[in-house]
Each structure stands twice: as structure tokens, then as C-alpha cells.
Design a protein around this motif. Structure first.
Motif: not given
Length: 156
Positions: A102-121
Motif C-alpha cells: 500500500h501507499s504511505a507517507t512516512v516522516t522521520t524526526g530528524g535528529g543529530e543535526g539531520s533534517a526531517p525526511l518525508t517519503v511517500t511511496g
């Protein structure tokens, strides 16, 4: 009081739903005047697949019979038995395994200097540690511990 009732209903209905070969995702109760609504959310136990109306109907009959026998809800109530829905939130490893295909949108919280990442697929793989999302021919593996939010989506 509704949290206590929901907890008692969860204890009562868990084995009933499991006997139907399903997973009890949750029980919610709301009160509107003299009437209550009891919402029972059921799903397949694990892995990909869809829950059809016949299975929901069978689960509804079993849940209704158990409620009639135990009579845990005072007064009149409406029983609603359903699935978590097509655009359900994904929180646990089981949720992610259920989302495979199934399709989903997932967002990471970032952390340790990295920006949050959002992936949809499309969720192509999920286990107890990670989920893989494929978008535009690129597979992205994300650790479940790094995910801040995730939701299945319907793509037209």
C-alpha cells in the motif's frame, strides 16, 4: 468512566475477535445522553491483505453475542465494528507489515543535526526494525525508531 468501560470491553472482546481470526485494534466508547456508541476496530492479525465485509460481518455477530451475554454496557448503545480505515496511522511494526503493498507517507524526526525526511511511496518491506518505501524507482529504508509519523494513503 468511558476509559474504564473501554478497558473492560477490550478484555472481554479480545478473545472473541481473536477466535474470529482477527486482531482487536481497539475499542472506543462515547456517550451521548442516554445512549452510548461502542466502536470496535478490527484488523487482520499481521502481514499484507485486505479485510472483506463478510469477515467484518462475522466479527460483528460474534462481538454482538459476547456483549449480549456479558451485558457490560448500561442502557442502550449502538455497536459499530470496522477496520482502521484506508488512511490509517502506522505506529507499530505490525501496522507497517500490514501496509506492505500500500501507499504511505512516512516522516522521520530528524535528529543529530539531520533534517526531517518525508517519503511517500509504496511500502515494499517491513519488519520489526525497519520499513522500505519505494518511490519513483528508488527504495528508501527507514528505521522504525527514526519515524516520527506515518500514515497509509489512498492514491488515485
Amino acid at each position: 468512566m468511558t476509559d474504564t468501560l473501554a478497558s473492560r470491553l477490550t478484555d472481554l472482546l479480545g478473545p472473541v475477535v481473536e477466535a474470529e481470526g482477527l486482531f482487536l485494534e481497539g475499542v472506543q466508547t462515547t456517550r451521548a445522553g442516554k445512549h452510548s456508541v461502542v466502536r470496535v476496530i478490527v484488523d487482520l492479525p499481521d502481514g499484507p491483505g485486505d479485510l472483506d465485509l463478510d469477515r467484518i460481518g462475522e466479527a460483528t455477530a460474534a462481538v454482538s453475542a459476547a456483549l449480549d451475554d456479558a451485558d457490560p454496557v448500561k442502557g442502550q448503545y449502538t455497536l459499530e465494528v470496522s477496520t482502521p480505515g484506508a488512511e490509517r496511522e502506522l505506529r507499530t511494526p505490525r501496522h507497517f507489515r500490514r501496509a506492505v503493498g500500500h501507499s504511505a507517507t512516512v516522516t522521520t524526526g530528524g535528529g543529530e543535526g539531520s533534517a526531517p525526511l518525508t517519503v511517500t511511496g509504496v511500502v515494499t518491506h517491513a519488519d520489526d526494525e525497519a520499513v522500505t518505501i519505494e518511490a519513483d524507482g528508488t527504495a528508501t529504508a527507514l528505521r522504525l525508531d527514526d519515524i516520527a509519523s506515518a500514515r497509509m494513503i489512498v492514491v488515485f
